[in-house]
Scaffold this active site. Structure first.
Site, PDB file in Angstrom:
ATOM      1  N   GLU A   1       0.834  -1.206   0.000  1.00  0.00           N
ATOM      2  CA  GLU A   1       0.000   0.000   0.000  1.00  0.00           C
ATOM      3  C   GLU A   1       0.866   1.253   0.000  1.00  0.00           C
ATOM      4  O   GLU A   1       1.825   1.363   0.776  1.00  0.00           O
ATOM      5  CB  GLU A   1      -0.899  -0.016   1.241  1.00  0.00           C
ATOM      6  CG  GLU A   1      -1.783   1.210   1.388  1.00  0.00           C
ATOM      7  CD  GLU A   1      -2.612   1.190   2.668  1.00  0.00           C
ATOM      8  OE1 GLU A   1      -3.504   2.044   2.811  1.00  0.00           O
ATOM      9  OE2 GLU A   1      -2.358   0.308   3.513  1.00  0.00           O
TER      10      GLU A   1
ATOM     11  N   LYS B   1      -9.126   2.502  -2.462  1.00  0.00           N
ATOM     12  CA  LYS B   1      -9.416   1.976  -1.127  1.00  0.00           C
ATOM     13  C   LYS B   1     -10.767   2.499  -0.649  1.00  0.00           C
ATOM     14  O   LYS B   1     -11.053   3.702  -0.750  1.00  0.00           O
ATOM     15  CB  LYS B   1      -8.309   2.388  -0.157  1.00  0.00           C
ATOM     16  CG  LYS B   1      -8.403   1.764   1.232  1.00  0.00           C
ATOM     17  CD  LYS B   1      -7.157   2.104   2.061  1.00  0.00           C
ATOM     18  CE  LYS B   1      -7.169   1.439   3.429  1.00  0.00           C
ATOM     19  NZ  LYS B   1      -5.929   1.728   4.194  1.00  0.00           N
TER      20      LYS B   1
ATOM     21  N   CYS C   1      -5.523  -3.020   2.180  1.00  0.00           N
ATOM     22  CA  CYS C   1      -5.394  -3.095   3.640  1.00  0.00           C
ATOM     23  C   CYS C   1      -6.739  -3.235   4.366  1.00  0.00           C
ATOM     24  O   CYS C   1      -7.328  -4.293   4.412  1.00  0.00           O
ATOM     25  CB  CYS C   1      -4.612  -1.896   4.159  1.00  0.00           C
ATOM     26  SG  CYS C   1      -3.828  -2.188   5.782  1.00  0.00           S
TER      27      CYS C   1
ATOM     28  N   GLY D   1      22.695  -0.289  34.924  1.00  0.00           N
ATOM     29  CA  GLY D   1      21.328  -0.760  35.115  1.00  0.00           C
ATOM     30  C   GLY D   1      20.814  -1.496  33.897  1.00  0.00           C
ATOM     31  O   GLY D   1      21.440  -1.508  32.825  1.00  0.00           O
TER      32      GLY D   1
ATOM     33  N   SER E   1      19.661   0.719  30.330  1.00  0.00           N
ATOM     34  CA  SER E   1      20.759   1.164  29.457  1.00  0.00           C
ATOM     35  C   SER E   1      21.505  -0.038  28.877  1.00  0.00           C
ATOM     36  O   SER E   1      22.013   0.029  27.750  1.00  0.00           O
ATOM     37  CB  SER E   1      21.706   2.096  30.207  1.00  0.00           C
ATOM     38  OG  SER E   1      22.333   1.443  31.288  1.00  0.00           O
TER      39      SER E   1
ATOM     40  N   ASN F   1      17.975  15.501  41.002  1.00  0.00           N
ATOM     41  CA  ASN F   1      17.834  15.871  39.597  1.00  0.00           C
ATOM     42  C   ASN F   1      19.048  16.618  39.064  1.00  0.00           C
ATOM     43  O   ASN F   1      19.339  16.562  37.862  1.00  0.00           O
ATOM     44  CB  ASN F   1      16.568  16.700  39.396  1.00  0.00           C
ATOM     45  CG  ASN F   1      15.308  15.850  39.430  1.00  0.00           C
ATOM     46  OD1 ASN F   1      15.366  14.643  39.220  1.00  0.00           O
ATOM     47  ND2 ASN F   1      14.169  16.465  39.683  1.00  0.00           N
TER      48      ASN F   1
ATOM     49  N   THR G   1      17.228   6.002  27.217  1.00  0.00           N
ATOM     50  CA  THR G   1      17.127   4.629  27.735  1.00  0.00           C
ATOM     51  C   THR G   1      15.947   4.441  28.688  1.00  0.00           C
ATOM     52  O   THR G   1      15.877   3.439  29.392  1.00  0.00           O
ATOM     53  CB  THR G   1      18.429   4.243  28.467  1.00  0.00           C
ATOM     54  OG1 THR G   1      18.610   5.094  29.605  1.00  0.00           O
ATOM     55  CG2 THR G   1      19.634   4.388  27.552  1.00  0.00           C
TER      56      THR G   1
END
Length: 482
Positions: free
Chosen positions: A41, A112, A148, A301, A304, A380, A404
């Site tokens: 399509e 369509k 579709c 961790g 990541s 922060n 991540t």
């Protein structure tokens, strides 16, 4: 009649690329003695073209490329998806069309009918729905050509008031051909088969279903094109996430009801599909936008770690750079685990401590923060220091920063704006934390790629002493269900 399915990876608005991929597939189909080759399509424009459809020069280029492809349709029929102009002044300016090219000409245009406006789809904004139903003839066969969504209105609670195949079946077609651009989710391939089987059950015709394979920014197409016989068995299912051109004899497909006793499907293991989808999406994002090198913060961790593995697979380890940025709250094993992973993957890596930067921020804000307890502000500052370092390296050395953050964190805002939420592409932003664990186990299925300690240890942002995610959030098993 021999029908070729061309499952290709298109690039929105890159007409030279799409033209060449289509021409190459036509030549491959000819070499395999196909009579007809079918593409997806809106193959010429790429899917979804969105507001490009409102530019006249974009539509004109679609038309020019269509005519160039028609010139190459000598000795083989070609069915290809393309936006075309609506000749009537009333209604929308365009149709979502499937065109039959043969003998060097544009022979037929089929439009369509059902234009979805849910999920990623917004087709009714741009296209006029078809209102006239006709099969098309090629060689000695009548084809019910659909696009579709036209095959999806077949359930107990129809979304639309008409079903195109109910109209086309009156003309006694020999085969259903469906041009599709069907995006990936890990359950969707099974759902496609269910829908096509429902069509076969109702209309007793073989189906040739052609999908895209590749990604357009955040939208991933998984391929899995299908051939189904009149008995409702999957004659063949093409590979996922892979460009493929394959030829089938229609008589063999139509007559295989007695001999085909089981469905010839690809495996549909959830974590394998998610893994391959993420690798496809990441690789296509870089290649189609002309990027080559990625950078990410590697914390030790799980999030990541999984992102680094996916990036190395998608881009090549030589194109991935990992930065370890420990602070006073980073555990020793986080640093050693991150180094072990980087070395295992073969990606370049370096260690840049944020301690001096963090201290400078605290010194600068000493007057303002005086007498205030340690809280999220200091946490922060650490995350934003890391984000600043990563962005500085990305700007200086022309990397794209990979984010991540997982979907569980994103959903509840468990992250730092301009810190760990920074990045040009959120690689696992649609993957829940519990699925990240499953992905890690899948990645380690044959060998320990991700150090087992990374998988086992409780998740922590390590922004204060002995911090755990569960200090602020429910267990991820519960949070993800919510």
């Amino acid at each position: 009649m021999r029908i070729a399915i061309a499952q290709l990876n298109y690039h929105i608005g890159h007409f030279e690329h799409n033209y060449q991929r289509i021409i190459d597939a036509i030549e491959t189909a000819k070499a395999k003695h196909a009579d007809l080759v079918v593409f997806g399509e809106l193959a010429l424009s790429g899917y979804p073209p969105r507001d490009f459809l409102e530019f006249d020069d974009f539509i004109d280029q679609c038309d020019q490329v269509l005519r160039k492809i028609a010139e190459r349709s000598v000795g083989i029929g070609v069915i290809v998806g393309v936006p075309v102009k609506n000749p009537q002044i009333e209604g929308k300016d365009l149709f979502n069309a499937a065109c039959l090219l043969a003998d060097g000409e544009i022979k037929e245009k089929v439009y369509k009918t059902l234009l979805p406006t849910y999920d990623i789809f917004d087709e009714f904004r741009y296209f006029e729905p078809n209102k006239e139903f006709k099969t098309i003839a090629f060689q000695d066969k009548k084809i019910a050509l659909t696009v579709c969504e036209d095959l999806w209105n077949i359930n107990d609670n129809p979304l639309y008031t008409i079903c195109p195949m109910d109209e086309l079946i009156r003309q006694q077609p020999d085969v259903i051909i469906n041009l599709s651009a069907s995006p990936f989710d890990y359950d969707h391939a099974a759902e496609r088969i269910r829908v096509l089987k429902a069509n076969v059950s109702k209309y007793k015709l073989p189906v040739f279903y052609v999908n895209h394979a590749g990604a357009q920014t955040e939208i991933i197409f998984d391929g899995g094109s299908l051939v189904m016989n009149p008995a409702g068995k999957v004659f063949d299912e093409l590979p996922y996430f892979t460009e493929t051109v394959k030829v089938y004899d229609l008589d063999e497909v139509s007559g295989s009801g007695a001999s085909l006793t089981q469905d010839n499907e690809q495996p549909k293991e959830k974590n394998a599909l998610i893994h391959d989808a993420l690798v496809t999406g990441l690789g296509n994002y870089f290649r189609k936008l002309g990027f080559s090198k990625a950078i990410l913060g590697l914390s030790g961790g799980l999030d990541s770690a999984v992102t680094a593995v996916l990036a190395a697979k998608a881009l090549g380890e030589q194109n991935v750079h990992a930065v370890l940025m420990p602070s006073r709250y980073s555990s020793e094993h986080s640093i050693t685990d991150a180094k072990a992973l980087a070395e295992s993957l073969g990606v370049s890596h370096e260690i840049i401590s944020i301690e001096a930067v963090y201290d400078q921020f605290l010194d600068t804000l000493d007057t303002q923060f005086k007498g205030q307890p340690f809280d999220i502000a200091e946490e922060n500052i650490q995350a934003r220091s890391r984000g600043l370092i990563l962005m500085a390296l990305a700007n200086k050395f022309h990397y794209i920063l990979l984010n991540t953050t997982n979907k569980s964190e994103m959903a509840v805002g468990y992250g730092t704006l301009y810190g760990d939420l920074a990045g040009g592409l959120s690689v696992i932003g649609d993957v829940y934390k519990t699925q990240v664990y499953e992905l890690a186990q899948y990645i380690n299925r044959s060998a320990e790629v991700i150090p087992e300690n990374i998988i086992r240890k409780p998740p922590s942002a390590e922004l204060r002493p002995d911090q755990k995610d569960t200090d602020s959030l429910p267990d991820y098993d519960l949070l993800d269900k919510i």
